[in-house]
Design an enzyme around this catalytic site. Structure first.
Site, PDB file in Angstrom:
ATOM      1  N   PRO A  26      -6.433  -4.367   3.178  1.00 41.99           N
ATOM      2  CA  PRO A  26      -6.449  -3.176   4.039  1.00 41.99           C
ATOM      3  C   PRO A  26      -6.321  -1.854   3.284  1.00 41.99           C
ATOM      4  O   PRO A  26      -5.325  -1.134   3.421  1.00 41.99           O
ATOM      5  CB  PRO A  26      -5.253  -3.416   4.958  1.00 41.99           C
ATOM      6  CG  PRO A  26      -4.290  -4.187   4.109  1.00 41.99           C
ATOM      7  CD  PRO A  26      -5.156  -5.098   3.270  1.00 41.99           C
ATOM      8  N   CYS A  27      -7.351  -1.497   2.541  1.00 43.48           N
ATOM      9  CA  CYS A  27      -7.303  -0.243   1.790  1.00 43.48           C
ATOM     10  C   CYS A  27      -7.323   0.975   2.707  1.00 43.48           C
ATOM     11  O   CYS A  27      -7.055   2.093   2.257  1.00 43.48           O
ATOM     12  CB  CYS A  27      -8.428  -0.179   0.767  1.00 43.48           C
ATOM     13  SG  CYS A  27     -10.077  -0.444   1.422  1.00 43.48           S
TER      14      CYS A  27
END
Length: 247
Positions: free
Chosen positions: A150-151
């Protein structure tokens, strides 16, 4: 019909290929729904290797991984729920094509809980390279498996959302879907408040930490730097670990 020349040569073999050979050479792919629209996902025998949005999926995958692609009839177990919820329990990932630093960065990002954000400097420190903030940004811009790693939960030190591989609108949409109060974060950033402390617990947190969200207004104190919070007598939260980055 698949027009990949490598697959065509394999099909022309005089003897049957060994079991599992095709899965070692080719990747499977399928289009699946997500909170930001349809995504194309490719995976190997080791796990999900690539998540792409928009046109040019096949060319982008081949340019990056050098593997042929075969269509699949169903996604890997756990893929669609992981994309929908953003929770860490999902399919295995194949990050073997990445360098050590990028893998370390992506593993650091996986530690950010749903509904929370962390600055690039925090990711750099957790990845073991506290001075490599700019390099972290570059590594995340090339994240091959967005949403699964989950950047979108990584933001700039000044409180701005920053860039995202699928664009800033998608980043905002994902964070809102996870319950991040972006208006509140923006308001704190305008006041130059990047840490919140509780005078009942004596702990200072990142604003989106679940501990910070429980602080009542009467006992909440904002700080621009971790150093200022420490000087005022607060200790870093052991959950969100603001001390991982420079004060």
């Amino acid at each position: 019909m698949n027009d990949d020349p490598l697959l065509a040569r394999l099909a022309g073999l005089a003897v049957e290929a060994p079991a599992g050979l095709l899965d070692r050479i080719a990747a499977r792919w399928i289009a699946v729904p997500s909170p930001i629209g349809e995504l194309s996902v490719a995976w190997t025998a080791r796990g999900v290797a690539y998540v792409h949005q928009g046109d040019g999926f096949t060319a982008a995958f081949r340019a990056r991984f050098g593997r042929p692609l075969l269509p699949a009839t169903r996604p890997p177990a756990g893929l669609v729920p992981a994309l929908r919820t953003g929770r860490p329990s999902g399919p295995a990932l194949d990050l073997e094509e990445l360098g050590d630093f990028q893998r370390d960065v992506l593993r650091a990002v996986q530690a950010i809980p749903r509904g929370e954000v962390r600055p690039y400097a925090w990711v750099a420190a957790r990845a073991g390279r506290p001075g490599a903030v700019r390099a972290v940004g570059t590594a995340l811009a090339r994240n091959p498996v967005p949403l699964l790693v989950p950047c979108h939960r990584v933001t700039r030190a000044d409180g701005a959302l920053g860039e995202y591989v699928f664009g800033p609108a998608a980043k905002q949409r994902l964070l809102l879907a996870e319950g991040v109060d972006l208006d509140r974060l923006d308001g704190l950033a305008r006041e130059r408040v990047f840490y919140l402390a509780s005078d009942t617990t004596g702990v200072v947190c990142f604003p989106t930490c679940h501990n910070a969200r429980r602080i009542t207004p009467a006992h909440r104190h904002g700080f621009r730097t971790l150093g200022a919070a420490r000087t005022a007598g607060y200790r870093p939260c052991r959950t969100c670990r603001p001390d991982l980055q420079a004060a």
